[in-house]
Design an enzyme around this catalytic site. Structure first.
Site, PDB file in Angstrom:
ATOM      1  N   THR A 246       1.202  -1.049   0.173  1.00 25.07           N
ATOM      2  CA  THR A 246       0.303   0.218  -0.159  1.00 25.07           C
ATOM      3  C   THR A 246       0.855   1.322  -0.208  1.00 25.07           C
ATOM      4  OG1 THR A 246      -1.441  -1.295   1.516  1.00 25.07           O
ATOM      5  CG2 THR A 246      -1.326   1.551   1.348  1.00 25.07           C
TER       6      THR A 246
ATOM      7  N   CYS B 125      34.670   4.269  16.863  1.00 26.18           N
ATOM      8  CA  CYS B 125      34.492   4.418  18.587  1.00 26.18           C
ATOM      9  C   CYS B 125      33.166   4.380  18.005  1.00 26.18           C
ATOM     10  CB  CYS B 125      35.544   5.036  19.126  1.00 26.18           C
ATOM     11  SG  CYS B 125      36.891   3.713  19.664  1.00 26.18           S
TER      12      CYS B 125
HETATM   13  C1  LIG Z   1      -3.471  -9.222   4.636  1.00 25.61           C
HETATM   14  C2  LIG Z   1      -2.914  -8.713   4.169  1.00 25.61           C
HETATM   15  N1  LIG Z   1      -1.221  -8.639   3.932  1.00 25.61           N
HETATM   16  C3  LIG Z   1      -0.485  -8.461   3.718  1.00 25.61           C
HETATM   17  C4  LIG Z   1      -0.866  -7.162   3.069  1.00 25.61           C
HETATM   18  C5  LIG Z   1       0.196  -5.915   2.674  1.00 25.61           C
HETATM   19  O1  LIG Z   1      -0.159  -4.996   3.335  1.00 25.61           O
HETATM   20  P1  LIG Z   1       0.312  -3.414   3.304  1.00 25.61           P
HETATM   21  O2  LIG Z   1      -0.155  -2.816   1.742  1.00 25.61           O
HETATM   22  O3  LIG Z   1       0.941  -2.781   3.736  1.00 25.61           O
HETATM   23  O4  LIG Z   1       2.363  -3.892   2.478  1.00 25.61           O
HETATM   24  C6  LIG Z   1      -2.244  -6.788   3.358  1.00 25.61           C
HETATM   25  C7  LIG Z   1      -2.878  -5.479   2.847  1.00 25.61           C
HETATM   26  O5  LIG Z   1      -2.619  -4.560   2.090  1.00 25.61           O
HETATM   27  C8  LIG Z   1      -3.142  -7.550   3.361  1.00 25.61           C
HETATM   28  O6  LIG Z   1      -4.097  -7.010   3.463  1.00 25.61           O
END
Ligand SMILES: Cc1ncc(COP(=O)(O)O)c(C=O)c1O
Ligand SMILES: Cc1ncc(COP(=O)(O)O)c(C=O)c1O
Lengths: 139, 395, 395, 139
Positions: free
Chosen positions: C239, C327
């Site tokens: 997303t 360091c």
């Molecule tokens: C079950 C699930 N897994 C993974 C994702 C991926 O997350 P993101 O889009 O935040 O990378 C989503 C949402 O898009 C999701 O609903």
């Protein structure tokens, strides 16, 4: 995503419905792919005096049906046959590339309705520029 | 009927809550120091990150040292699966997952198949549930990873995670769960559930977009996905997304502080909406599990109509929703999840997901119950499938 | 002398400018819709992302379709290098880079060596410049990628990017440049400079942390790094970080709108500070190229003292700076960059990086010129190395 | 990162400097690794009556030198010899793990200074618990 024209024809589709005792009917597409378009025509003196459609499908399928029926209404069968999918899409101010197949469906449905009329009237069906690829109308 | 704005797509993304944004605000223009720097100004940033890490750990019953921040849920999924696969290749090359995972898991598995791994994609039943016996049978002595989502993003079905964890732990196989949809909706205890790796994303529980986390149990052998600087205890390179991480911490604290109460409220709205839909709209099917589902999730299929046109009409009335129809994504096939639960294509094309959350009020339910039946009828009236169905006497 | 807060670590990270934050603000709690959704509310988010993409494209003279948003600079570097390496393995397995790259590039290359790739790490001269003849000689018929940073984060040296691009293009080899430090400080034209891939990170040019971009020239063959959803034209799943991307767009627009004027100002402060340091503090050496360097960068080595203690004292006086001393990082060896330009260990340990930027005023320069000489003297007075040096008559 | 005690001993180091004509001197570490510690002692009646140090190194190296010199000042040589690096680190309220070697350097420098005194005075040097690993004092 969609042009204003597409949205207008989707929100206020022209010529939705059926025609009782139509002179020709064309149905293309299938439910598996998500679009079915059915076009009914009424023909008088070789002219399409009325046209209606029913469509199962996405916004652009409905808008394409609406626009295509508008474009062939009042036209002779020869003129209607010449309507290409590109003309439908252009009349809608364009369709997204992934949705061009909807305009193809409209062209095919019209052709099918016209040929249905021709066959019913003992005429040779015209030859379609598409092979019968209903099952794979997506490009 | 007055037009409203009704957001029922919380499963896609949520708004960032004002309290969360407020917690983030100082870290943009004021307390912006690099958390890896040794000066006081940088150490304060570091402290803010560690506080967020503790909040995430607490929400999952993990240790702070087991939490690694990422750039989102997809990165966390990719890291967990590729990282474990490549680091444990000497032990085996077999991975078990399901047919209904998010693409972040599925496409990662498909990529690994190209790299010589073998992947079993478990079937699910009509409700989207895996069968534990199938899982046990799928395990071979080459199996190094089981990755099964906690809750499904489309149909909301919640898997028997503790049971899967038990099976995996007994066989000495790593167990990853994509909990992106579960956090804030389900109680999670990584220790009790024997979870070895867990992915989450802030923007699904009222935190900011672009930040997520991977829980990695102490001792799990995993390769890095993003190589570079020594951030995140040398496991995830890149200057830390300071405001994002602070926001994630605040959001998970809020989202997990009162899950029961929160769910009761969301669920009661959801159930009223669902019952109303089933009552008012004939030829409608509920997808997913009737009980074991996310509290805000509704997924229904309306016969004879297609989802994208439904969404467009809903949008016209100010309602934000989602569909598993192919036409909405531009792909050829409808949602793989709806296919996996055995829906015919045309029913899958007619699916609608309404995901309720904190932006919703009872009035939204009333509004959708008023608008949706009309819209469905309008599309059915246009549908040649409905026409035939009625002509054939509505069998 | 009144204590000030003086931030001279802009090369580590910058603050997010208020104008940038303001541009981002609507996208957290209000216009938060998922950019992949088809409803109006999502399409508005999409439009905001596309606007940002155009701004990035404009800043680089690329096409919008050649810009892909990532979770930061490190992700962009990892993606570019691994993505090209794996996608072009059939053409060859040889990569050319330099000894002074950022760890996001170096550690990625080292990882690829374990996967069967061969990597040439080019030497640099005492100023940190690569030799173009060395580059040409290093090319073999198995070379698939040249990755050379635009400007160095420690010593500020700017490489002859257009010349490198020309060599790469003539040989048909992909050319990636890590421009994380260059954007906003140097004019970049990917077409004219024949750059095929370019990494950038918003938090180095007054944008938010946790968001970056990779420019991929049309036609470049590259694998995905993060698999999953169809975002970023199916090349980078997850997303979209909507506010982050909007912030990046705004920040790059601001940072590249008036580079000459901006640099003149920063450079004049930098030069006054540098000259003052060289005048007031004996036994000091400038590291990096005297002219071909980033406008805000100072990197000097003070003999007889160690960098971490210098930073701690500077911090006591409110001055934020950085060092290449081991360091400070907890590692055994001082900065690989300072080693590569041939500094002896003890000189490298005594290095100080002051990176000036928009947070600095002339008064900051005055203040540092007052504080720094005292601090250096104080540490020298404690240093057994300085003691011997003086006893031996300061040879 | 550092405890307040470390910061105090770093910012205000005790016993910085040299002793003219010291009775014993111990220098350990090397510039390559970034730390050198040099301790000077003045011994009267087997007791360390004065101690000074010079250190090239990081904050914890300077603080460790300062604390270690404080801890042995006024002690007998036997008592001073017993001071361990752990005791130095504890007196500083702890050091980060990566910095423990600084406290080791302090212990070693004191031992070296004491043995320097013993050798100068014709005595057998005491045996250090560390092998002479100046070049590898980092763990
Ligand atoms: C079950 C699930 N897994 C993974 C994702 C991926 O997350 P993101 O889009 O935040 O990378 C989503 C949402 O898009 C999701 O609903
Ligand atoms: C030259 C260079 N490349 C890459 C990076 C990595 O960027 P980020 O830390 O944003 O991932 C940095 C900064 O840390 C850098 O200076």
């Amino acid at each position: 995503m969609y042009s204003d024209k597409v949205m207008d024809h989707f929100m206020n589709p022209r010529n939705v419905g059926e025609i009782e005792n139509p002179d020709g009917v064309g149905e293309v597409g299938n439910a598996k792919c998500g679009d079915i378009m059915k076009i009914y025509i009424k023909v008088e003196n070789n002219r399409i005096v009325d046209v209606k459609f029913k469509t199962f499908g996405c916004g652009s399928a409905i808008a394409s049906s609406s626009m295509a029926t508008e474009l062939i209404k009042g036209k002779t069968l020869e003129e209607a046959w010449e309507l290409t999918n590109v003309a439908v899409a252009e009349a809608l101010d364009g369709l997204p590339p992934a949705k061009m197949h909807c305009s193809v469906l409209a062209e095919q449905a019209i052709h099918k309705a016209i040929n249905d009329y021709r066959i019913k009237n003992g005429l040779e069906p015209w030859e379609d520029r598409f092979t019968d690829d209903d099952d794979h109308h997506h490009e | 009927m007055e037009k409203r704005f009704v957001y029922m797509d919380h499963a896609a993304t949520t708004y960032t809550k004002p309290e969360v944004l407020e917690a983030m605000m100082p870290y943009f223009t004021e307390q912006f120091g690099n958390a890896s720097s040794i000066y006081t100004f940088g150490r304060r940033s570091k402290a803010a990150i560690e506080e967020a890490r503790e909040k995430v750990a607490k929400a999952l019953n993990a240790l702070p040292d087991e939490i690694y921040f990422t750039g989102g849920g997809s990165e966390a999924d990719n890291w967990a699966i590729k990282g474990v696969a490549f680091a444990n290749r000497d032990k085996g090359n077999h991975i078990i997952t399901t047919k209904i995972e998010h693409h972040a898991v599925l496409h990662t598995c498909e990529y690994l198949e190209k790299q010589g791994f073998e992947v079993t994609y478990l079937d699910v039943d009509e409700y989207g549930m895996i069968n534990l016996e199938d899982l046990k049978k799928a395990i071979t002595d080459k199996t190094i990873l089981i990755t099964i989502m906690f809750a499904n993003n489309e149909i909301g079905t919640i898997q028997p995670i503790a049971e899967i964890g038990k099976i995996a732990r007994e066989r000495g196989i790593y167990f990853h769960t994509d909990a992106v949809q579960a956090v804030g909706n389900v109680n999670i205890d990584v220790k009790e559930m024997n979870i070895d790796l867990l992915s989450l994303a802030a923007h699904k529980f009222y935190g900011p977009k672009g930040v997520g986390a991977l829980y990695i149990r102490k001792g799990v052998k995993i390769d890095n996905l993003i190589h570079g600087g020594g951030q995140e205890r040398k496991r995830r390179a890149g200057t830390e997304n300071l405001p994002g991480i602070v926001g994630l911490g605040k959001a998970i604290e809020l989202a997990t502080s009162n899950i029961e109460e929160h769910n009761r409220k969301i669920k009661s709205m959801r159930d009223r909406l669902l019952n109303g839909i089933m009552e008012k709209i004939p030829y409608t099917k509920l997808n997913g599990h009737p009980e074991k589902r996310l509290p805000g999730n509704i997924n229904v299929s309306f016969q004879f109509i297609e989802g994208e046109s439904l969404l467009l009409l809903l949008d016209h009335y100010g309602i934000c929703a989602s569909t598993g129809s192919a036409c909405s994504s531009g792909s050829l096939d409808p949602s793989h999840v709806l296919m996996a639960i055995g829906l015919p294509h045309e029913i899958a094309h007619g699916s609608l997901r309404l995901s309720l959350g904190d932006l919703n009020k009872e009035e939204d339910v009333d509004y959708v119950l008023e608008v949706l039946p009309q819209i469905v009828q309008r599309l059915r009236d246009m549908s040649p499938l409905y026409e035939s169905f009625i002509k054939e006497g509505g069998k």
